[in-house]
Scaffold this motif. Sequence first.
Motif, PDB file in Angstrom:
ATOM      1  N   ALA A   1     -15.576 -12.870 -35.172  1.00 42.12           N
ATOM      2  CA  ALA A   1     -14.161 -13.094 -34.849  1.00 42.12           C
ATOM      3  C   ALA A   1     -13.533 -14.108 -35.783  1.00 42.12           C
ATOM      4  N   LEU A   2     -14.306 -15.090 -36.192  1.00 41.51           N
ATOM      5  CA  LEU A   2     -13.795 -16.119 -37.098  1.00 41.51           C
ATOM      6  C   LEU A   2     -13.421 -15.550 -38.463  1.00 41.51           C
ATOM      7  N   ARG A   3     -13.953 -14.382 -38.788  1.00 40.81           N
ATOM      8  CA  ARG A   3     -13.696 -13.789 -40.105  1.00 40.81           C
ATOM      9  C   ARG A   3     -12.557 -12.770 -40.095  1.00 40.81           C
ATOM     10  N   LEU A   4     -12.030 -12.467 -38.926  1.00 35.99           N
ATOM     11  CA  LEU A   4     -10.972 -11.465 -38.851  1.00 35.99           C
ATOM     12  C   LEU A   4      -9.667 -12.034 -39.402  1.00 35.99           C
ATOM     13  N   PRO A   5      -9.025 -11.350 -40.340  1.00 41.37           N
ATOM     14  CA  PRO A   5      -7.849 -11.917 -41.015  1.00 41.37           C
ATOM     15  C   PRO A   5      -6.603 -12.025 -40.140  1.00 41.37           C
ATOM     16  N   ASN A   6      -6.516 -11.229 -39.101  1.00 42.24           N
ATOM     17  CA  ASN A   6      -5.309 -11.251 -38.258  1.00 42.24           C
ATOM     18  C   ASN A   6      -5.514 -12.042 -36.963  1.00 42.24           C
ATOM     19  N   VAL A   7      -6.579 -12.854 -36.922  1.00 41.03           N
ATOM     20  CA  VAL A   7      -6.888 -13.645 -35.724  1.00 41.03           C
ATOM     21  C   VAL A   7      -6.681 -15.127 -36.000  1.00 41.03           C
ATOM     22  N   ARG A   8      -5.956 -15.776 -35.111  1.00 37.05           N
ATOM     23  CA  ARG A   8      -5.726 -17.221 -35.169  1.00 37.05           C
ATOM     24  C   ARG A   8      -6.337 -17.844 -33.917  1.00 37.05           C
ATOM     25  N   MET A   9      -7.126 -18.883 -34.103  1.00 37.77           N
ATOM     26  CA  MET A   9      -7.791 -19.523 -32.972  1.00 37.77           C
ATOM     27  C   MET A   9      -7.255 -20.929 -32.768  1.00 37.77           C
ATOM     28  N   LEU A  10      -6.785 -21.198 -31.564  1.00 38.16           N
ATOM     29  CA  LEU A  10      -6.246 -22.508 -31.217  1.00 38.16           C
ATOM     30  C   LEU A  10      -7.125 -23.138 -30.149  1.00 38.16           C
ATOM     31  N   THR A  11      -7.804 -24.217 -30.502  1.00 35.18           N
ATOM     32  CA  THR A  11      -8.631 -24.929 -29.534  1.00 35.18           C
ATOM     33  C   THR A  11      -7.875 -26.153 -29.017  1.00 35.18           C
ATOM     34  N   ASP A  12      -8.415 -26.763 -27.962  1.00 28.79           N
ATOM     35  CA  ASP A  12      -7.771 -27.930 -27.333  1.00 28.79           C
ATOM     36  C   ASP A  12      -6.306 -27.631 -27.023  1.00 28.79           C
ATOM     37  N   THR A  13      -6.081 -26.425 -26.530  1.00 26.80           N
ATOM     38  CA  THR A  13      -4.713 -25.958 -26.284  1.00 26.80           C
ATOM     39  C   THR A  13      -4.657 -25.244 -24.942  1.00 26.80           C
ATOM     40  N   VAL A  14      -3.569 -25.467 -24.212  1.00 24.21           N
ATOM     41  CA  VAL A  14      -3.400 -24.810 -22.914  1.00 24.21           C
ATOM     42  C   VAL A  14      -2.083 -24.038 -22.877  1.00 24.21           C
ATOM     43  N   VAL A  15      -2.026 -23.083 -21.975  1.00 24.88           N
ATOM     44  CA  VAL A  15      -0.813 -22.298 -21.762  1.00 24.88           C
ATOM     45  C   VAL A  15       0.056 -23.012 -20.735  1.00 24.88           C
ATOM     46  N   GLU A  16       1.296 -23.244 -21.085  1.00 26.06           N
ATOM     47  CA  GLU A  16       2.252 -23.869 -20.172  1.00 26.06           C
ATOM     48  C   GLU A  16       2.971 -22.824 -19.317  1.00 26.06           C
ATOM     49  N   ARG A  17       3.363 -21.707 -19.950  1.00 23.85           N
ATOM     50  CA  ARG A  17       4.020 -20.632 -19.209  1.00 23.85           C
ATOM     51  C   ARG A  17       4.089 -19.385 -20.083  1.00 23.85           C
ATOM     52  N   ILE A  18       4.287 -18.262 -19.415  1.00 21.05           N
ATOM     53  CA  ILE A  18       4.458 -16.973 -20.078  1.00 21.05           C
ATOM     54  C   ILE A  18       5.922 -16.583 -19.901  1.00 21.05           C
TER      55      ILE A  18
END
Length: 309
Positions: A193-210
Motif C-alpha cells: 500500500a505504501l507503494r501505490l501512487p494514488n494513495v496518501r496516508m495520514l497518521t496521527d489524524t482523526v475525522v472531525e465530521r463527514i
Amino acid sequence: MSSKNVQFDIVIIGGGPAGLSATMWADELGLSAIVLERSGEPGGQLLETYNPIKNHLGIEAENGREMRDIFLRQLAGRNLSIRTGAGVGAIDAARRAATLANGDEVNGRALILATGVRRRRLGVDGEAEFAGRGVIDSGKRNAEAVRGKHVVIIGGGDAALENVHILAANAATVTLVHRRSNFSARGEFLAPALRLPNVRMLTDTVVERIVGTEVVESVCLRGLRDGRTEAVAADAVLIRIGVEPNTELIKGQINTDPAGYICVDSEGRTSETGVYAIGDCANPAAPTISSAVGAGATAVKSIFCWINQ
C-alpha cells in the motif's frame, strides 16, 4: 412458531457460524435447542463478508453468503429450530431466559450467547446521515462504483489496508486516515500500500465530521500533533476501525473484559452456571469462522455432560 413459555435444553442467541454449529451439535447429541436470530436470515457476519474465504479448513467459498449456504445445506434434514426475525430484548442469565420483542419468553436448561460483534462506529456528524450515500459498508462490493472518484478510508489494521488495495485499483485517489503513528496491519497489507501512487496516508489524524448535501462531498480532519485541520474531498468513505461485541444485554450479569467481551473458560462457560458464550463475542484474540465453529461444538458437548452428570 410461538416459543412462549417453551422450555428447551439449550437456547442459542445468535445464528452466525457459532450458533449454527451449536444447534447442529445439539441435534447430534439429542438435545432440544432453538436458535434466536434477530435478522431475517441466519449467517451473522458471514452475510457482510464479500471477499473469498479460503482459510476455513475443508471448505472454500467466494464470499460469506456462499459459505453460509454451504453450512445451511449441511444442516438440512436435521431436526433444528432456527427462528429468524427474533430480536431479543432482554436476557436473564440467572434464569437462562430470553425475552423477545413480542413478549415471548424462551427458557433453556442452558443458555448459549453467540451474539457476535458489530463494526465500531466513529460517532461523528455525518456518519449515520450519509450511510448508503457515500459512507459505504464494503470496499469489495463498491470497487467499481468508486472508479475515478476520491475515497477516504479510516483505520490502520488489516481490514483498512486490505481495502486500500481493493479501492485504489479503480479510485482516482485514496486517503487513509489513522489516529495512531504506527499501523497494526500486517506487512503483507501495509508494504504494498505504501507503494501505490494514488494513495496518501495520514497518521496521527482523526475525522472531525463527514460533510455533504445529498451525498458525501468531503471529510474534515484534524491532526493530533499539530491541531491542523484539513478538508479532504471525498465521494466515498469507508470506516474500518475494528469491531465491538454485542453484549449489552448481559452487561452486569456475567463477567466481561474491559472491552465488553464475555469471559469464558476452555469449554465456553461463563461466570453464571449454565450460561455459555461462543464465537466472536467471547473471542477477541481469534475471531474466525473456524474458532466459532469449534467453540459451538465444544460448548454443546460441555452442556451435554453437565445435563447428564
